[in-house]
Design a protein around this motif. Structure first.
Motif: not given
Length: 257
Positions: A7-10, A14-22, A29-32, A238-249
């Protein structure tokens, strides 16, 4: 404990996140939405085309020229921890089918602080991009200039800024990606000299750290030294979410070429 049950703590909420989900969520963090630290190798895999990376200057490493207490032990510790010989990974790769010179810092190596090696690797990366007329991508993360190397570290600000100036004269394209945290001499030199400056959400960016600034004034503004505030004041583009960074580049490199 198995990897699947960890478990990973944000760090933010502080949300508890399963390592695979993380991991599947790119350490966000999927919460914040807080973007947690990534290693240089993890960022490389996130950005480039698979199996396209050719590393350069892998054998450059810091030495204890000032005989600073415990510095050699800290270097050995972080070499083992990160798999890097210095605080930066650099080379040439393809991003969306386009060749680019790339350098990526690693906060796990002495806090990502800038020593003489990072100045040399950044400078060589810029010179390589200039020689081959390649777009340049530098992913910054830095705890400031490395006190264990004193003036040798501080000199890297002028060195990398001069290399950026020569690259700019050639009219090629430099994308600066700023991640959390990026402070000190990195911000005061190559990080701030991109044609386009992109930050991850919530990234802390500045020269003096917030604790140093807080010692000079009673109250700090809201979102002080956060990417969102810097975007509002025109410091970044610009501010770019990590999931979108490759496409923005990819989009930016395609546009520039």
């Amino acid at each position: 404990m198995s990897e699947t049950s960890k478990i990973i703590s944000c760090r933010n909420c502080g949300t508890q996140i399963p390592a695979k989900t993380f991991a599947d969520n790119l350490k966000v963090c999927p919460h914040c939405g807080h973007h947690h630290y990534m290693s240089a190798y993890e960022r490389l895999d996130l950005i480039i085309d698979a199996d396209s990376f050719e590393e350069y200057d892998a054998n450059l490493y810091s030495i204890d020229s000032l005989e600073f207490p415990e510095y050699p032990q800290k270097l050995e510790r972080d070499v083992a921890k990160t798999g890097l010989r210095s605080e930066m990974l650099s080379g040439i790769a393809e991003i969306g089918g386009s060749r680019a010179a790339i350098a990526i810092g690693d906060v796990g190596f002495i806090g990502g602080t800038c020593g003489s090696v990072i100045g040399e690797k950044v400078t060589r990366c810029i010179e390589r991009a200039l020689e081959n007329r390649l777009p340049l991508v530098i992913v910054s993360v830095s705890g400031g200039m490395r006190m264990q190397e004193g003036t040798l570290a501080l000199m890297q600000m002028a060195k990398t800024a001069a290399a950026c100036a020569e690259y700019a004269k050639a009219g090629i394209f430099y994308i600066s990606v700023v991640t959390d945290p990026t402070f000190g001499g990195a911000t005061a030199s190559y990080t701030s000299l991109g044609d386009v400056i992109i930050a991850e959400p919530g990234a802390r960016i500045g020269f003096a750290g917030p604790l140093a600034v807080a010692s000079l004034r009673e109250e700090l503004p809201e979102n002080f030294q956060k990417a969102e505030s810097l975007l509002e004041h025109g410091f970044i583009d610009a501010i770019v979410h990590r999931a979108d960074m490759r496409q923005r580049l990819i989009d930016l490199i395609d546009f520039a070429s």
